[in-house]
Motif scaffolding. Structure first.
Motif, mmCIF file in Angstrom:
data_model
loop_
_atom_site.group_PDB
_atom_site.id
_atom_site.type_symbol
_atom_site.label_atom_id
_atom_site.label_comp_id
_atom_site.label_asym_id
_atom_site.label_seq_id
_atom_site.Cartn_x
_atom_site.Cartn_y
_atom_site.Cartn_z
ATOM 1 N N GLY A 159 9.910 0.566 43.298
ATOM 2 C CA GLY A 159 8.506 0.958 44.207
ATOM 3 C C GLY A 159 8.619 0.194 45.439
ATOM 4 O O GLY A 159 8.284 0.544 46.759
ATOM 5 N N ALA A 160 9.124 -1.286 45.363
ATOM 6 C CA ALA A 160 9.091 -1.775 46.834
ATOM 7 C C ALA A 160 10.213 -1.202 47.935
ATOM 8 O O ALA A 160 10.009 -1.228 49.023
ATOM 9 C CB ALA A 160 9.678 -3.335 46.548
ATOM 10 N N ILE A 161 11.333 -0.743 47.331
ATOM 11 C CA ILE A 161 12.417 0.005 48.267
ATOM 12 C C ILE A 161 11.994 1.364 48.841
ATOM 13 O O ILE A 161 12.239 1.763 49.883
ATOM 14 C CB ILE A 161 13.807 -0.087 47.792
ATOM 15 C CG1 ILE A 161 14.225 -1.715 47.528
ATOM 16 C CG2 ILE A 161 14.643 0.532 48.573
ATOM 17 C CD1 ILE A 161 15.491 -1.775 46.923
ATOM 18 N N ALA A 162 11.300 1.797 47.770
ATOM 19 C CA ALA A 162 10.911 3.275 47.889
ATOM 20 C C ALA A 162 9.679 3.481 49.077
ATOM 21 O O ALA A 162 9.689 4.538 49.739
ATOM 22 C CB ALA A 162 10.501 4.011 46.734
ATOM 23 N N ALA A 163 9.096 2.301 49.005
ATOM 24 C CA ALA A 163 7.947 2.290 50.080
ATOM 25 C C ALA A 163 8.315 2.304 51.395
ATOM 26 O O ALA A 163 7.698 2.645 52.205
ATOM 27 C CB ALA A 163 7.004 1.229 49.801
ATOM 28 N N ASN A 164 9.462 1.605 51.711
ATOM 29 C CA ASN A 164 9.984 1.250 52.892
ATOM 30 C C ASN A 164 11.156 2.278 53.289
ATOM 31 O O ASN A 164 11.254 2.629 54.531
ATOM 32 C CB ASN A 164 10.326 -0.216 53.116
ATOM 33 C CG ASN A 164 9.313 -1.233 52.886
ATOM 34 O OD1 ASN A 164 8.251 -0.796 53.230
ATOM 35 N ND2 ASN A 164 9.793 -2.223 52.212
ATOM 36 N N ARG A 165 11.832 2.786 52.514
ATOM 37 C CA ARG A 165 13.045 3.630 52.712
ATOM 38 C C ARG A 165 12.798 4.941 51.913
ATOM 39 O O ARG A 165 11.942 5.118 51.269
ATOM 40 C CB ARG A 165 14.402 2.894 52.425
ATOM 41 C CG ARG A 165 14.337 1.374 52.993
ATOM 42 C CD ARG A 165 15.768 0.918 52.830
ATOM 43 N NE ARG A 165 15.622 -0.139 53.563
ATOM 44 C CZ ARG A 165 16.827 -0.990 53.933
ATOM 45 N NH1 ARG A 165 17.905 -0.270 53.915
ATOM 46 N NH2 ARG A 165 16.870 -1.957 54.695
ATOM 47 N N ASN A 166 14.073 5.708 51.763
ATOM 48 C CA ASN A 166 13.811 6.975 50.999
ATOM 49 C C ASN A 166 14.298 6.692 49.446
ATOM 50 O O ASN A 166 14.637 5.800 49.016
ATOM 51 C CB ASN A 166 14.893 7.993 51.649
ATOM 52 C CG ASN A 166 16.536 7.494 51.596
ATOM 53 O OD1 ASN A 166 16.575 6.343 51.182
ATOM 54 N ND2 ASN A 166 17.252 8.087 52.204
ATOM 55 N N LEU A 167 13.790 7.764 49.006
ATOM 56 C CA LEU A 167 14.087 7.521 47.440
ATOM 57 C C LEU A 167 15.672 7.456 46.884
ATOM 58 O O LEU A 167 15.800 6.874 45.823
ATOM 59 C CB LEU A 167 13.364 8.869 46.779
ATOM 60 C CG LEU A 167 12.054 9.013 47.141
ATOM 61 C CD1 LEU A 167 11.500 10.331 46.531
ATOM 62 C CD2 LEU A 167 11.054 7.761 46.539
ATOM 63 N N GLU A 168 16.506 7.987 47.405
ATOM 64 C CA GLU A 168 17.933 7.921 47.333
ATOM 65 C C GLU A 168 18.452 6.555 47.366
ATOM 66 O O GLU A 168 19.211 6.147 46.467
ATOM 67 C CB GLU A 168 18.972 8.854 48.075
ATOM 68 C CG GLU A 168 18.410 10.269 47.795
ATOM 69 C CD GLU A 168 17.554 10.847 48.454
ATOM 70 O OE1 GLU A 168 16.829 10.099 49.695
ATOM 71 O OE2 GLU A 168 17.147 12.080 48.206
ATOM 72 N N THR A 169 18.045 5.800 48.582
ATOM 73 C CA THR A 169 18.277 4.451 48.494
ATOM 74 C C THR A 169 17.726 3.530 47.485
ATOM 75 O O THR A 169 18.326 2.641 47.062
ATOM 76 C CB THR A 169 17.980 4.000 49.908
ATOM 77 O OG1 THR A 169 18.559 4.703 50.922
ATOM 78 C CG2 THR A 169 18.490 2.461 50.094
ATOM 79 N N ALA A 170 16.388 3.825 47.126
ATOM 80 C CA ALA A 170 15.767 2.981 46.191
ATOM 81 C C ALA A 170 16.563 3.355 44.832
ATOM 82 O O ALA A 170 16.734 2.110 43.974
ATOM 83 C CB ALA A 170 14.142 3.403 45.993
ATOM 84 N N ALA A 171 16.796 4.439 44.313
ATOM 85 C CA ALA A 171 17.611 4.726 43.156
ATOM 86 C C ALA A 171 18.859 3.979 43.063
ATOM 87 O O ALA A 171 19.175 3.585 41.972
ATOM 88 C CB ALA A 171 17.569 6.418 42.970
ATOM 89 N N THR A 172 19.628 4.269 44.073
ATOM 90 C CA THR A 172 20.847 3.323 44.286
ATOM 91 C C THR A 172 20.589 1.906 44.110
ATOM 92 O O THR A 172 21.450 1.430 43.326
ATOM 93 C CB THR A 172 21.738 3.552 45.524
ATOM 94 O OG1 THR A 172 21.732 5.200 45.927
ATOM 95 C CG2 THR A 172 22.948 3.194 45.438
#
Length: 82
Positions: free
Chosen positions: A19-32
């Motif tokens: 959630g923290a990464i998906a809020a600032n970047r795209n979903l692929e980066t957050a999943a990785t």
């Protein structure tokens, strides 16, 4: 109980990171990043198990505690070993 609690903490940690990464970047980066964090937690758990569980002590205890158990029972006129 411990595995359920550990699983719940794992889901909570990975959901918070996602959630923290998906809020600032795209979903692929957050999943990785979440998969990388998951692998790091898995490797840490394997190493902690290897270093904290006394395997040599358990192996010696199993070897020394094995004793043959023979009992004689009488069934009719025939004696048998169990």
């Amino acid at each position: 109980m411990a595995s359920s609690l550990g699983s719940a903490f794992g889901v909570a940690i990975f959901a918070a990171v996602y959630g923290a990464i998906a809020a600032n970047r795209n979903l692929e980066t957050a999943a990785t990043v979440v998969i990388i964090v998951n692998v790091i937690f898995g490797v840490l758990s394997i190493f902690s198990t290897i270093f904290l569980v006394p395997l040599k002590h358990l192996m010696l205890q199993k070897i020394t505690s094995v004793k043959p158990c023979y009992r004689k029972i009488a069934v009719g006129n025939v004696k048998r070993h169990i």
